[in-house]
Design a protein around this motif. Structure first.
Motif, PDB file in Angstrom:
ATOM      1  N   TYR A 166      42.481  48.980  51.261  1.00 41.98           N
ATOM      2  CA  TYR A 166      42.012  48.792  49.958  1.00 41.98           C
ATOM      3  C   TYR A 166      42.909  48.161  49.097  1.00 41.98           C
ATOM      4  O   TYR A 166      42.444  47.427  48.275  1.00 41.98           O
ATOM      5  CB  TYR A 166      41.568  50.298  49.638  1.00 41.98           C
ATOM      6  CG  TYR A 166      40.635  50.274  48.057  1.00 41.98           C
ATOM      7  CD1 TYR A 166      39.228  49.728  48.188  1.00 41.98           C
ATOM      8  CD2 TYR A 166      41.436  50.096  46.915  1.00 41.98           C
ATOM      9  CE1 TYR A 166      38.607  49.630  46.866  1.00 41.98           C
ATOM     10  CE2 TYR A 166      40.846  49.809  45.994  1.00 41.98           C
ATOM     11  CZ  TYR A 166      39.212  49.627  45.815  1.00 41.98           C
ATOM     12  OH  TYR A 166      38.561  49.540  44.617  1.00 41.98           O
ATOM     13  N   LYS A 167      44.133  48.536  49.009  1.00 42.09           N
ATOM     14  CA  LYS A 167      45.166  47.972  48.343  1.00 42.09           C
ATOM     15  C   LYS A 167      45.274  46.543  48.601  1.00 42.09           C
ATOM     16  O   LYS A 167      45.466  45.673  47.380  1.00 42.09           O
ATOM     17  CB  LYS A 167      46.259  48.689  48.368  1.00 42.09           C
ATOM     18  CG  LYS A 167      46.535  49.903  47.636  1.00 42.09           C
ATOM     19  CD  LYS A 167      48.130  50.701  47.378  1.00 42.09           C
ATOM     20  CE  LYS A 167      48.776  49.770  46.433  1.00 42.09           C
ATOM     21  NZ  LYS A 167      50.167  50.376  46.200  1.00 42.09           N
ATOM     22  N   GLU A 168      45.114  46.044  49.791  1.00 43.72           N
ATOM     23  CA  GLU A 168      45.519  44.586  50.092  1.00 43.72           C
ATOM     24  C   GLU A 168      44.295  43.824  49.780  1.00 43.72           C
ATOM     25  O   GLU A 168      44.503  42.995  49.183  1.00 43.72           O
ATOM     26  CB  GLU A 168      45.411  44.645  51.755  1.00 43.72           C
ATOM     27  CG  GLU A 168      46.802  45.159  52.025  1.00 43.72           C
ATOM     28  CD  GLU A 168      46.839  45.254  53.673  1.00 43.72           C
ATOM     29  OE1 GLU A 168      45.975  45.131  54.338  1.00 43.72           O
ATOM     30  OE2 GLU A 168      47.934  45.606  54.501  1.00 43.72           O
ATOM     31  N   ALA A 169      42.913  44.593  49.857  1.00 44.58           N
ATOM     32  CA  ALA A 169      41.736  43.814  49.373  1.00 44.58           C
ATOM     33  C   ALA A 169      41.793  43.645  47.934  1.00 44.58           C
ATOM     34  O   ALA A 169      41.176  42.691  47.180  1.00 44.58           O
ATOM     35  CB  ALA A 169      40.631  44.669  49.789  1.00 44.58           C
ATOM     36  N   LEU A 170      42.352  44.652  47.226  1.00 51.97           N
ATOM     37  CA  LEU A 170      42.046  44.590  45.751  1.00 51.97           C
ATOM     38  C   LEU A 170      43.353  43.472  45.247  1.00 51.97           C
ATOM     39  O   LEU A 170      42.702  42.862  44.205  1.00 51.97           O
ATOM     40  CB  LEU A 170      42.842  45.937  45.161  1.00 51.97           C
ATOM     41  CG  LEU A 170      42.615  46.513  43.701  1.00 51.97           C
ATOM     42  CD1 LEU A 170      41.300  46.092  42.945  1.00 51.97           C
ATOM     43  CD2 LEU A 170      43.307  47.650  43.358  1.00 51.97           C
ATOM     44  N   LYS A 171      44.126  43.651  45.954  1.00 52.20           N
ATOM     45  CA  LYS A 171      45.377  42.414  45.471  1.00 52.20           C
ATOM     46  C   LYS A 171      44.659  41.053  45.766  1.00 52.20           C
ATOM     47  O   LYS A 171      44.749  40.130  45.018  1.00 52.20           O
ATOM     48  CB  LYS A 171      46.412  42.456  46.148  1.00 52.20           C
ATOM     49  CG  LYS A 171      47.667  41.351  45.996  1.00 52.20           C
ATOM     50  CD  LYS A 171      48.887  41.606  46.707  1.00 52.20           C
ATOM     51  CE  LYS A 171      50.103  40.793  45.962  1.00 52.20           C
ATOM     52  NZ  LYS A 171      49.481  39.238  46.198  1.00 52.20           N
ATOM     53  N   ALA A 172      44.049  40.777  46.907  1.00 51.15           N
ATOM     54  CA  ALA A 172      43.023  39.595  47.134  1.00 51.15           C
ATOM     55  C   ALA A 172      42.274  39.204  45.826  1.00 51.15           C
ATOM     56  O   ALA A 172      42.148  38.157  45.837  1.00 51.15           O
ATOM     57  CB  ALA A 172      42.730  39.544  48.556  1.00 51.15           C
ATOM     58  N   ALA A 173      41.718  40.078  45.662  1.00 50.06           N
ATOM     59  CA  ALA A 173      40.533  39.923  44.727  1.00 50.06           C
ATOM     60  C   ALA A 173      41.425  39.516  43.358  1.00 50.06           C
ATOM     61  O   ALA A 173      40.826  38.567  42.845  1.00 50.06           O
ATOM     62  CB  ALA A 173      39.536  41.067  44.564  1.00 50.06           C
ATOM     63  N   ASP A 174      42.162  40.310  42.963  1.00 48.23           N
ATOM     64  CA  ASP A 174      42.786  39.879  41.799  1.00 48.23           C
ATOM     65  C   ASP A 174      43.602  38.595  41.790  1.00 48.23           C
ATOM     66  O   ASP A 174      43.593  37.883  40.748  1.00 48.23           O
ATOM     67  CB  ASP A 174      44.036  40.823  41.522  1.00 48.23           C
ATOM     68  CG  ASP A 174      43.487  42.340  40.809  1.00 48.23           C
ATOM     69  OD1 ASP A 174      42.252  42.224  40.477  1.00 48.23           O
ATOM     70  OD2 ASP A 174      44.138  43.314  40.735  1.00 48.23           O
ATOM     71  N   ASP A 175      44.108  38.338  43.010  1.00 41.27           N
ATOM     72  CA  ASP A 175      44.842  36.778  42.837  1.00 41.27           C
ATOM     73  C   ASP A 175      43.698  35.892  43.133  1.00 41.27           C
ATOM     74  O   ASP A 175      44.127  34.710  42.610  1.00 41.27           O
ATOM     75  CB  ASP A 175      45.497  36.979  44.638  1.00 41.27           C
ATOM     76  CG  ASP A 175      46.706  37.657  44.484  1.00 41.27           C
ATOM     77  OD1 ASP A 175      47.254  38.247  43.706  1.00 41.27           O
ATOM     78  OD2 ASP A 175      47.254  37.926  45.857  1.00 41.27           O
ATOM     79  N   ASP A 176      42.662  36.146  43.742  1.00 46.23           N
ATOM     80  CA  ASP A 176      41.514  35.066  43.478  1.00 46.23           C
ATOM     81  C   ASP A 176      40.748  35.061  42.314  1.00 46.23           C
ATOM     82  O   ASP A 176      39.710  34.219  42.135  1.00 46.23           O
ATOM     83  CB  ASP A 176      40.691  35.126  44.679  1.00 46.23           C
ATOM     84  CG  ASP A 176      41.568  34.631  45.866  1.00 46.23           C
ATOM     85  OD1 ASP A 176      42.257  34.139  45.685  1.00 46.23           O
ATOM     86  OD2 ASP A 176      41.032  35.024  47.138  1.00 46.23           O
ATOM     87  N   GLU A 177      40.998  36.117  41.253  1.00 42.76           N
ATOM     88  CA  GLU A 177      40.151  36.248  40.351  1.00 42.76           C
ATOM     89  C   GLU A 177      38.672  36.637  40.385  1.00 42.76           C
ATOM     90  O   GLU A 177      37.863  36.209  39.816  1.00 42.76           O
ATOM     91  CB  GLU A 177      40.545  34.880  39.184  1.00 42.76           C
ATOM     92  CG  GLU A 177      41.654  34.725  38.663  1.00 42.76           C
ATOM     93  CD  GLU A 177      42.094  33.772  37.776  1.00 42.76           C
ATOM     94  OE1 GLU A 177      40.905  32.872  37.670  1.00 42.76           O
ATOM     95  OE2 GLU A 177      43.195  33.291  37.172  1.00 42.76           O
ATOM     96  N   MET A 178      38.538  37.482  41.415  1.00 39.18           N
ATOM     97  CA  MET A 178      37.152  37.858  41.750  1.00 39.18           C
ATOM     98  C   MET A 178      37.046  39.227  41.335  1.00 39.18           C
ATOM     99  O   MET A 178      37.963  40.132  41.075  1.00 39.18           O
ATOM    100  CB  MET A 178      36.933  37.978  43.429  1.00 39.18           C
ATOM    101  CG  MET A 178      37.236  36.585  43.765  1.00 39.18           C
ATOM    102  SD  MET A 178      35.807  35.458  43.511  1.00 39.18           S
ATOM    103  CE  MET A 178      34.370  36.400  43.993  1.00 39.18           C
ATOM    104  N   ASP A 179      35.955  39.499  40.342  1.00 40.37           N
ATOM    105  CA  ASP A 179      35.697  40.802  39.971  1.00 40.37           C
ATOM    106  C   ASP A 179      34.256  41.504  40.579  1.00 40.37           C
ATOM    107  O   ASP A 179      33.247  40.752  40.477  1.00 40.37           O
ATOM    108  CB  ASP A 179      35.777  40.840  38.503  1.00 40.37           C
ATOM    109  CG  ASP A 179      35.484  42.270  37.966  1.00 40.37           C
ATOM    110  OD1 ASP A 179      36.476  42.919  37.752  1.00 40.37           O
ATOM    111  OD2 ASP A 179      34.322  42.683  37.574  1.00 40.37           O
TER     112      ASP A 179
END
Length: 222
Positions: A166-179
């Motif tokens: 989950y933390k990896e997925a959260l970081k990926a979304a943040d890096d790509d500016e996805m919400d």
């Protein structure tokens, strides 16, 4: 390692036409947030409950929920940011359990079923098969497709994930500016699979004034 539940309680009463947080509404003598949190405190496999809260509601939440396993974290401006604020306080865990505080009638057996599925598959979410036929429409509201109802789930919470994934997925979304408005979408975004667990139609989300009448009906049947 421990299993940590995050109960999202930093919402507002906008669609309830209320000035205060809708989770502070009393239903049969107990607030929505109390009911939601207690369901997770009753599960022996859950070691800690983190409740996200608006800064102006911290004192009231603290008075209502007095348990050493519960901590409060100020929520963010979106659902994803509220979860992230809570995640950032967790050193390590096996599973992270995310639940909408506005769902006060989640059954303990459904939480446990979703936990078992998450342990086996790494990601699981509670939901129910849709009852109505769903229509997909174009920008002018003309029907363009009718999906097979037997393949459609209305997703609920809890949604439970391997903490590291989950933390990896959260970081990926943040890096790509996805919400995202749904935590399963985070896992899907990085190519993960989520196991759906069939739950109860009583696991309603208190969103509009009409939901209060439904909630009272659920309690009357208990």
């Amino acid at each position: 390692m421990s299993n940590v539940a995050i109960v999202l309680g930093a919402g507002s009463g906008t669609r309830m036409n209320m000035a205060k947080n809708k989770l502070l509404l009393e239903i049969d003598g107990k607030t929505v947030i109390e009911r939601s949190v207690q369901a997770f405190l009753n599960i022996s496999d859950i070691d800690e409950v983190i409740v996200t809260v608006r800064e102006e509601d911290v004192d009231e939440y603290s008075k209502l929920i007095n348990d050493k396993r519960v901590t409060f974290v100020i929520g963010g401006d979106t659902r994803q940011n509220s979860v992230k604020n809570a995640v950032n306080t967790i050193d390590d865990a096996e599973l992270i359990i995310i639940h909408d505080g506005a769902r006060p009638f989640v059954a303990e057996e459904d939480i446990e079923s979703t936990l078992r599925a998450a342990k086996e598959y790494g990601a699981a979410a509670l939901g129910v098969f849709v009852k109505d036929t769903i229509k997909i429409v174009d920008s002018f509201n003309f029907v363009i497709d009718t999906p097979d109802r037997s393949t459609l789930f209305a997703v609920q919470t809890p949604q439970i994930f391997d903490f590291k994934k989950y933390k990896e997925a959260l970081k990926a979304a943040d890096d790509d500016e996805m919400d995202f408005t749904d935590d399963c979408q985070l896992i899907e975004y990085v190519g993960g699979r989520v196991k759906m667990v069939s739950g109860s139609y009583n696991n309603i989300k208190i969103t509009t004034p009409e939901d209060i009448a439904l909630a009272k009906g659920i309690i009357a049947k208990e």
